[in-house]
Design a protein around this motif. Structure first.
Motif, PDB file in Angstrom:
ATOM      1  N   SER A   1       0.952  -1.302  -0.130  1.00 41.79           N
ATOM      2  CA  SER A   1       0.047   0.091  -0.013  1.00 41.79           C
ATOM      3  C   SER A   1       1.128   1.198   0.036  1.00 41.79           C
ATOM      4  O   SER A   1       0.544   2.239  -0.191  1.00 41.79           O
ATOM      5  CB  SER A   1      -0.982  -0.048   1.264  1.00 41.79           C
ATOM      6  OG  SER A   1      -0.278  -0.080   2.441  1.00 41.79           O
TER       7      SER A   1
ATOM      8  N   THR B   1      -7.724  11.813  -1.206  1.00 39.39           N
ATOM      9  CA  THR B   1      -8.456  11.339  -2.091  1.00 39.39           C
ATOM     10  C   THR B   1      -9.406  12.480  -2.847  1.00 39.39           C
ATOM     11  O   THR B   1      -9.313  12.489  -3.991  1.00 39.39           O
ATOM     12  CB  THR B   1      -9.156   9.901  -2.306  1.00 39.39           C
ATOM     13  OG1 THR B   1      -8.296   9.085  -1.845  1.00 39.39           O
ATOM     14  CG2 THR B   1      -9.682   9.592  -3.446  1.00 39.39           C
TER      15      THR B   1
ATOM     16  N   LEU C   1     -10.025  -1.288   1.527  1.00 40.30           N
ATOM     17  CA  LEU C   1     -10.844  -0.313   1.976  1.00 40.30           C
ATOM     18  C   LEU C   1     -12.451  -0.729   1.545  1.00 40.30           C
ATOM     19  O   LEU C   1     -12.905  -0.187   0.644  1.00 40.30           O
ATOM     20  CB  LEU C   1     -10.750   0.890   1.454  1.00 40.30           C
ATOM     21  CG  LEU C   1      -9.018   1.529   1.946  1.00 40.30           C
ATOM     22  CD1 LEU C   1      -8.745   2.876   1.419  1.00 40.30           C
ATOM     23  CD2 LEU C   1      -8.963   1.549   3.551  1.00 40.30           C
TER      24      LEU C   1
ATOM     25  N   ASP D   1     -14.221   9.645   4.777  1.00 41.41           N
ATOM     26  CA  ASP D   1     -12.914   8.838   4.574  1.00 41.41           C
ATOM     27  C   ASP D   1     -12.046   9.338   3.565  1.00 41.41           C
ATOM     28  O   ASP D   1     -10.946   9.367   3.419  1.00 41.41           O
ATOM     29  CB  ASP D   1     -13.366   7.465   4.515  1.00 41.41           C
ATOM     30  CG  ASP D   1     -14.083   6.942   6.031  1.00 41.41           C
ATOM     31  OD1 ASP D   1     -13.502   7.521   7.107  1.00 41.41           O
ATOM     32  OD2 ASP D   1     -14.922   6.206   5.772  1.00 41.41           O
TER      33      ASP D   1
ATOM     34  N   HIS E   1      -0.560   7.951  -2.867  1.00 43.82           N
ATOM     35  CA  HIS E   1      -1.925   8.052  -2.349  1.00 43.82           C
ATOM     36  C   HIS E   1      -2.753   8.299  -3.727  1.00 43.82           C
ATOM     37  O   HIS E   1      -2.094   8.501  -4.710  1.00 43.82           O
ATOM     38  CB  HIS E   1      -2.080   9.119  -1.412  1.00 43.82           C
ATOM     39  CG  HIS E   1      -1.891  10.487  -2.032  1.00 43.82           C
ATOM     40  ND1 HIS E   1      -0.622  10.976  -2.229  1.00 43.82           N
ATOM     41  CD2 HIS E   1      -2.909  11.443  -2.152  1.00 43.82           C
ATOM     42  CE1 HIS E   1      -0.837  12.234  -2.484  1.00 43.82           C
ATOM     43  NE2 HIS E   1      -2.119  12.415  -2.621  1.00 43.82           N
TER      44      HIS E   1
ATOM     45  N   ARG F   1     -10.332  12.557   4.193  1.00 43.44           N
ATOM     46  CA  ARG F   1      -9.174  12.147   5.282  1.00 43.44           C
ATOM     47  C   ARG F   1      -8.010  11.708   4.570  1.00 43.44           C
ATOM     48  O   ARG F   1      -6.888  11.798   4.965  1.00 43.44           O
ATOM     49  CB  ARG F   1      -9.883  11.246   6.187  1.00 43.44           C
ATOM     50  CG  ARG F   1      -8.834  10.956   7.241  1.00 43.44           C
ATOM     51  CD  ARG F   1      -9.265  10.163   8.513  1.00 43.44           C
ATOM     52  NE  ARG F   1     -10.159   9.068   7.901  1.00 43.44           N
ATOM     53  CZ  ARG F   1      -9.552   7.780   7.545  1.00 43.44           C
ATOM     54  NH1 ARG F   1      -8.265   7.817   7.564  1.00 43.44           N
ATOM     55  NH2 ARG F   1     -10.250   6.964   7.000  1.00 43.44           N
ATOM     56  N   MET F   2      -8.420  10.758   3.645  1.00 39.48           N
ATOM     57  CA  MET F   2      -7.303   9.912   2.787  1.00 39.48           C
ATOM     58  C   MET F   2      -6.657  10.854   1.893  1.00 39.48           C
ATOM     59  O   MET F   2      -5.728  10.383   1.214  1.00 39.48           O
ATOM     60  CB  MET F   2      -7.743   8.741   2.340  1.00 39.48           C
ATOM     61  CG  MET F   2      -8.200   7.667   3.064  1.00 39.48           C
ATOM     62  SD  MET F   2      -9.471   6.504   2.464  1.00 39.48           S
ATOM     63  CE  MET F   2      -8.577   5.969   0.883  1.00 39.48           C
TER      64      MET F   2
END
Length: 359
Positions: free
Chosen positions: A33, A118, A105, A112, A301, A115-116
């Motif tokens: 990851s 994305t 995920l 979320d 990411h 927060r990531m």
């Protein structure tokens, strides 16, 4: 070996595993990851024949129904019990080639994704309002860019009272597993023909069945060609499933619409080129492009780098505006405002943007 994935099981049990690439029993690469990749020191099977037997056992028991993997069916797509996607090829390669994409995920929402990093907060407000306003949103990107993960997060904005029907080649979204967020959801999976050449259920077949199931939202796991493109567009344009979600392979948000137009022209209906643009313009509202990037620490990411509004068509061309983008430095901007009609629709759905400009 009897009930699991053999030597692959410990790799899938590792929470940092993202993709397992098998180029024969003794050439196995692990993608993690954090973006790193390494070659495993030990083989996962003693021979190609043993590897084939392992995959055949999985094909017989892991999916909704047994899927053949033999000389007559050299390609296999399969959903494993943990939700991972397995693709395998034999007989057209020197050694069996297997790719396992692990979906880490499975349950996440729009917060979320923010927060990531994305999804930018401004884009979160935009896409949430679009989904509530029953706008059709398409997510595009390259292989392993995070399209399914992004779509899974977007789907949480669908109100629970709306009925969802999803169509996938292999079950990856698993929206029907989350009965709290999606209490009325049916997931449909295509099926290959048996040894006698019977029993096939293509994407086109499933679209016909899905529209008989009274869906409020139709979700297409991946538009891969004419089998999915034209039925999806016709379903949305006819009002059978407003506010649909889908993904497509493309290198940019503008390229996604070009790919969709090409798929329509490839269909067995032989739709004239000049008819594809108005069909797409009446069916797709927003296109999100997600891509993989490295941050300042060198960690990988996913980011929604572009949001494009479909505004209409001019002759054979679909007209669009890029209404949001994130540059290579991670700064967000809004090159063009939403069209007045779109803004009014989103306003009626509660769209009151509070995050604008560069962050």
């Amino acid at each position: 070996r009897l009930f699991g994935l053999g030597e692959l099981q410990p790799l899938l049990d590792d929470p940092d595993t993202e993709t397992i690439v098998v180029n024969g029993p003794d050439r196995v690469f692990l993608h993690r990851s954090d973006g790193t990749r390494r070659l495993l020191e030990h083989p996962i099977a003693d021979s190609s024949e043993e590897l084939i037997r392992l995959i055949q056992r999985l094909a017989a028991r892991e999916g909704l129904a047994e899927r053949p993997w033999d000389s007559a069916h050299p390609a296999l797509d399969l959903t494993l019990r943990d939700g991972s996607r397995l693709h395998a090829v034999r007989d057209v390669v020197r050694a069996p080639a297997v790719t396992i994409r692990r979906h880490r995920l499975m349950r996440l929402n729009l917060d979320d994704l923010v927060r990531m990093r994305t999804l930018h907060p401004a884009d979160r407000e935009l896409v949430e309002a679009a989904i509530l306003a029953q706008q059709t949103v398409m997510v595009c990107g390259g292989p392993a860019a995070g399209k399914s993960t992004t779509l899974r997060g977007l789907a949480t904005a669908i109100p629970p009272e709306r009925r969802i029907v999803s169509i996938e080649a292999t079950l990856e979204l698993h929206l029907d597993d989350d009965v709290e967020a999606h209490p009325d959801c049916v997931a449909m999976q295509t099926r290959a023909a048996n040894l006698e050449g019977r029993g096939e259920l293509s994407s086109r077949d499933l679209f016909r069945e899905a529209l008989r199931m009274s869906p409020d939202v139709l979700i297409v796991g991946e538009v891969r060609g004419p089998q999915e493109a034209l039925p999806m567009l016709m379903s949305v344009a006819a009002g059978g499933a407003a506010g649909s979600l889908s993904t497509i392979h493309a290198r940019s948000s503008a390229h996604a619409l070009g790919m969709l137009q090409t798929y329509v022209l490839m269909g067995e209906e032989r739709l004239p080129f000049e008819a594809s643009a108005p069909l797409i313009a009446s069916s797709i509202d927003l296109v999100l492009h997600v891509e993989r990037r490295l941050d300042e620490r060198g960690s990988e990411h996913r980011v929604v780098a572009s949001v494009r509004e479909v505004c209409g068509f001019r002759g054979p061309t679909v007209t669009t505006n890029e209404v949001s983008c994130i540059d290579s430095r991670g700064q967000h901007s809004t090159p063009v405002s939403l069209s007045s009609d779109r803004r009014q629709r989103l306003h009626e759905a509660g769209y009151r943007p509070t995050h604008l400009g560069v962050v």
